[in-house]
Design a protein around this motif. Structure first.
Motif, PDB file in Angstrom:
ATOM      1  N   ARG A  84     -27.951   4.391  70.915  1.00  0.00           N
ATOM      2  CA  ARG A  84     -28.382   4.660  69.538  1.00  0.00           C
ATOM      3  C   ARG A  84     -27.790   3.622  68.578  1.00  0.00           C
ATOM      4  NH1 ARG A  84     -26.740   9.825  66.000  1.00  0.00           N
ATOM      5  NH2 ARG A  84     -27.994   9.346  64.179  1.00  0.00           N
ATOM      6  N   ALA A  85     -26.518   3.324  68.748  1.00  0.00           N
ATOM      7  CA  ALA A  85     -25.877   2.322  67.885  1.00  0.00           C
ATOM      8  C   ALA A  85     -26.515   0.955  68.076  1.00  0.00           C
ATOM      9  CB  ALA A  85     -24.384   2.264  68.185  1.00  0.00           C
ATOM     10  N   THR A  86     -26.852   0.613  69.309  1.00  0.00           N
ATOM     11  CA  THR A  86     -27.489  -0.678  69.590  1.00  0.00           C
ATOM     12  C   THR A  86     -28.860  -0.768  68.931  1.00  0.00           C
ATOM     13  OG1 THR A  86     -26.323  -0.768  71.704  1.00  0.00           O
ATOM     14  CG2 THR A  86     -28.202  -2.245  71.441  1.00  0.00           C
ATOM     15  N   VAL A  87     -29.640   0.303  69.031  1.00  0.00           N
ATOM     16  CA  VAL A  87     -30.972   0.314  68.417  1.00  0.00           C
ATOM     17  C   VAL A  87     -30.861   0.214  66.896  1.00  0.00           C
ATOM     18  CG1 VAL A  87     -32.996   1.783  68.005  1.00  0.00           C
ATOM     19  CG2 VAL A  87     -32.106   1.528  70.316  1.00  0.00           C
ATOM     20  N   LEU A  88     -29.927   0.950  66.315  1.00  0.00           N
ATOM     21  CA  LEU A  88     -29.733   0.893  64.864  1.00  0.00           C
ATOM     22  C   LEU A  88     -29.284  -0.502  64.419  1.00  0.00           C
ATOM     23  CD1 LEU A  88     -28.044   4.366  64.230  1.00  0.00           C
ATOM     24  CD2 LEU A  88     -30.314   3.639  63.460  1.00  0.00           C
ATOM     25  N   LEU A  89     -28.451  -1.138  65.215  1.00  0.00           N
ATOM     26  CA  LEU A  89     -27.992  -2.491  64.904  1.00  0.00           C
ATOM     27  C   LEU A  89     -29.150  -3.481  64.962  1.00  0.00           C
ATOM     28  CD1 LEU A  89     -25.406  -4.091  64.270  1.00  0.00           C
ATOM     29  CD2 LEU A  89     -25.155  -4.464  66.720  1.00  0.00           C
ATOM     30  N   GLN A  90     -30.031  -3.343  65.951  1.00  0.00           N
ATOM     31  CA  GLN A  90     -31.184  -4.226  66.083  1.00  0.00           C
ATOM     32  C   GLN A  90     -32.189  -4.006  64.953  1.00  0.00           C
ATOM     33  OE1 GLN A  90     -32.633  -3.420  70.011  1.00  0.00           O
ATOM     34  NE2 GLN A  90     -31.135  -4.772  71.001  1.00  0.00           N
ATOM     35  N   GLU A  91     -32.250  -2.780  64.430  1.00  0.00           N
ATOM     36  CA  GLU A  91     -33.167  -2.489  63.330  1.00  0.00           C
ATOM     37  C   GLU A  91     -32.590  -2.914  61.985  1.00  0.00           C
ATOM     38  OE1 GLU A  91     -33.993   1.690  63.598  1.00  0.00           O
ATOM     39  OE2 GLU A  91     -35.342   1.451  65.304  1.00  0.00           O
ATOM     40  N   GLY A  92     -31.355  -3.339  61.959  1.00  0.00           N
ATOM     41  CA  GLY A  92     -30.728  -3.796  60.731  1.00  0.00           C
ATOM     42  C   GLY A  92     -30.089  -2.684  59.922  1.00  0.00           C
ATOM     43  N   LYS A  93     -29.959  -1.509  60.475  1.00  0.00           N
ATOM     44  CA  LYS A  93     -29.329  -0.380  59.788  1.00  0.00           C
ATOM     45  C   LYS A  93     -27.843  -0.374  60.143  1.00  0.00           C
ATOM     46  CE  LYS A  93     -33.604   2.223  60.049  1.00  0.00           C
ATOM     47  NZ  LYS A  93     -34.300   3.390  60.567  1.00  0.00           N
ATOM     48  N   LEU A  94     -27.127  -1.269  59.477  1.00  0.00           N
ATOM     49  CA  LEU A  94     -25.738  -1.521  59.845  1.00  0.00           C
ATOM     50  C   LEU A  94     -24.818  -0.340  59.556  1.00  0.00           C
ATOM     51  CD1 LEU A  94     -25.430  -5.224  58.624  1.00  0.00           C
ATOM     52  CD2 LEU A  94     -25.938  -4.361  60.908  1.00  0.00           C
ATOM     53  N   THR A 100     -22.315   5.520  63.960  1.00  0.00           N
ATOM     54  CA  THR A 100     -22.487   5.941  65.354  1.00  0.00           C
ATOM     55  C   THR A 100     -21.392   5.337  66.230  1.00  0.00           C
ATOM     56  OG1 THR A 100     -24.879   6.043  64.987  1.00  0.00           O
ATOM     57  CG2 THR A 100     -24.133   6.050  67.265  1.00  0.00           C
ATOM     58  N   ALA A 101     -21.043   4.086  65.975  1.00  0.00           N
ATOM     59  CA  ALA A 101     -19.974   3.441  66.747  1.00  0.00           C
ATOM     60  C   ALA A 101     -18.632   4.122  66.476  1.00  0.00           C
ATOM     61  CB  ALA A 101     -19.902   1.964  66.407  1.00  0.00           C
ATOM     62  N   ARG A 102     -18.384   4.547  65.230  1.00  0.00           N
ATOM     63  CA  ARG A 102     -17.144   5.273  64.930  1.00  0.00           C
ATOM     64  C   ARG A 102     -17.098   6.615  65.664  1.00  0.00           C
ATOM     65  NH1 ARG A 102     -18.489   4.481  59.587  1.00  0.00           N
ATOM     66  NH2 ARG A 102     -17.952   2.385  58.987  1.00  0.00           N
ATOM     67  N   GLU A 103     -18.241   7.296  65.709  1.00  0.00           N
ATOM     68  CA  GLU A 103     -18.307   8.567  66.444  1.00  0.00           C
ATOM     69  C   GLU A 103     -18.015   8.353  67.928  1.00  0.00           C
ATOM     70  OE1 GLU A 103     -21.522  12.129  67.433  1.00  0.00           O
ATOM     71  OE2 GLU A 103     -21.989  10.687  65.854  1.00  0.00           O
ATOM     72  N   LEU A 104     -18.538   7.260  68.451  1.00  0.00           N
ATOM     73  CA  LEU A 104     -18.266   6.924  69.852  1.00  0.00           C
ATOM     74  C   LEU A 104     -16.797   6.588  70.054  1.00  0.00           C
ATOM     75  CD1 LEU A 104     -19.346   6.412  72.693  1.00  0.00           C
ATOM     76  CD2 LEU A 104     -19.964   4.115  71.973  1.00  0.00           C
ATOM     77  N   LEU A 105     -16.191   5.870  69.102  1.00  0.00           N
ATOM     78  CA  LEU A 105     -14.769   5.535  69.202  1.00  0.00           C
ATOM     79  C   LEU A 105     -13.883   6.773  69.102  1.00  0.00           C
ATOM     80  CD1 LEU A 105     -14.410   2.188  67.231  1.00  0.00           C
ATOM     81  CD2 LEU A 105     -13.944   2.601  69.648  1.00  0.00           C
ATOM     82  N   GLN A 106     -14.300   7.756  68.327  1.00  0.00           N
ATOM     83  CA  GLN A 106     -13.530   8.991  68.249  1.00  0.00           C
ATOM     84  C   GLN A 106     -13.515   9.712  69.594  1.00  0.00           C
ATOM     85  OE1 GLN A 106     -15.337  11.226  65.115  1.00  0.00           O
ATOM     86  NE2 GLN A 106     -14.093  10.263  63.514  1.00  0.00           N
ATOM     87  N   ARG A 107     -14.640   9.661  70.281  1.00  0.00           N
ATOM     88  CA  ARG A 107     -14.715  10.318  71.592  1.00  0.00           C
ATOM     89  C   ARG A 107     -14.028   9.490  72.683  1.00  0.00           C
ATOM     90  NH1 ARG A 107     -18.258  14.450  72.488  1.00  0.00           N
ATOM     91  NH2 ARG A 107     -19.467  15.114  70.697  1.00  0.00           N
ATOM     92  N   HIS A 108     -14.230   8.159  72.614  1.00  0.00           N
ATOM     93  CA  HIS A 108     -13.666   7.275  73.633  1.00  0.00           C
ATOM     94  C   HIS A 108     -13.019   6.082  72.937  1.00  0.00           C
ATOM     95  CE1 HIS A 108     -15.805   9.497  76.737  1.00  0.00           C
ATOM     96  NE2 HIS A 108     -16.858   9.476  75.956  1.00  0.00           N
ATOM     97  N   PRO A 109     -11.720   6.206  72.625  1.00  0.00           N
ATOM     98  CA  PRO A 109     -11.048   5.122  71.880  1.00  0.00           C
ATOM     99  C   PRO A 109     -10.964   3.811  72.660  1.00  0.00           C
ATOM    100  CG  PRO A 109      -9.688   7.107  71.958  1.00  0.00           C
ATOM    101  CD  PRO A 109     -10.869   7.347  72.818  1.00  0.00           C
ATOM    102  N   ASP A 110     -11.064   3.837  73.977  1.00  0.00           N
ATOM    103  CA  ASP A 110     -10.949   2.637  74.792  1.00  0.00           C
ATOM    104  C   ASP A 110     -12.307   2.019  75.110  1.00  0.00           C
ATOM    105  OD1 ASP A 110     -11.696   4.751  76.357  1.00  0.00           O
ATOM    106  OD2 ASP A 110     -10.539   4.106  78.107  1.00  0.00           O
TER     107      ASP A 110
END
Length: 115
Positions: A84-94, A100-110
């Motif tokens: 999802r983060a990759t698709v949003l990044l490709q669409e320019g919705k930074l 989404t990347a922060r949510e992923l980092l909260q779940r998996h910090p590594d």
């Protein structure tokens, strides 16, 4: 002639009813005939052992399914968020991609791809 045949028919019917009753045709047939002796009172230690074994196997399967199921769900969730983060990044919705990347980092910090 009618009077003499009725008592004979009644006696014959009574005899047949007695035979059926004592031949076991009046009893319900067991569902599992081979297990009939296994569930008698004298086999209670065997029944207890079987019950404990079945409960242990069920508990073990439950623990395995829970642990592997939650691991599979977390892997699926991580892959979904990353996609999802990759698709949003490709669409320019930074901003949405960063959220989404922060949510992923909260779940998996590594997680290197989330960084």
């Amino acid at each position: 002639m009618k009077g003499t045949s009725e008592p004979v028919l009644i006696q014959t019917a009574q005899k047949m009813a007695e035979r059926i009753k004592y031949d076991g045709h009046g009893r319900a047939r067991p569902v599992f005939p081979g297990l009939e002796g296994c569930f008698q009172r004298k086999f209670w230690p065997a029944r207890l052992a079987i019950t404990i074994a079945v409960a242990a196997v069920a508990l073990l399967l439950g623990v395995l399914l829970f642990s592997y199921g939650s691991k599979l769900y977390e892997d699926w969730r991580q892959t979904r968020l990353l996609h999802r983060a990759t698709v949003l990044l490709q669409e320019g919705k930074l901003s949405k991609a960063a959220q989404t990347a922060r949510e992923l980092l909260q779940r998996h910090p590594d997680s290197l791809p989330a960084l």
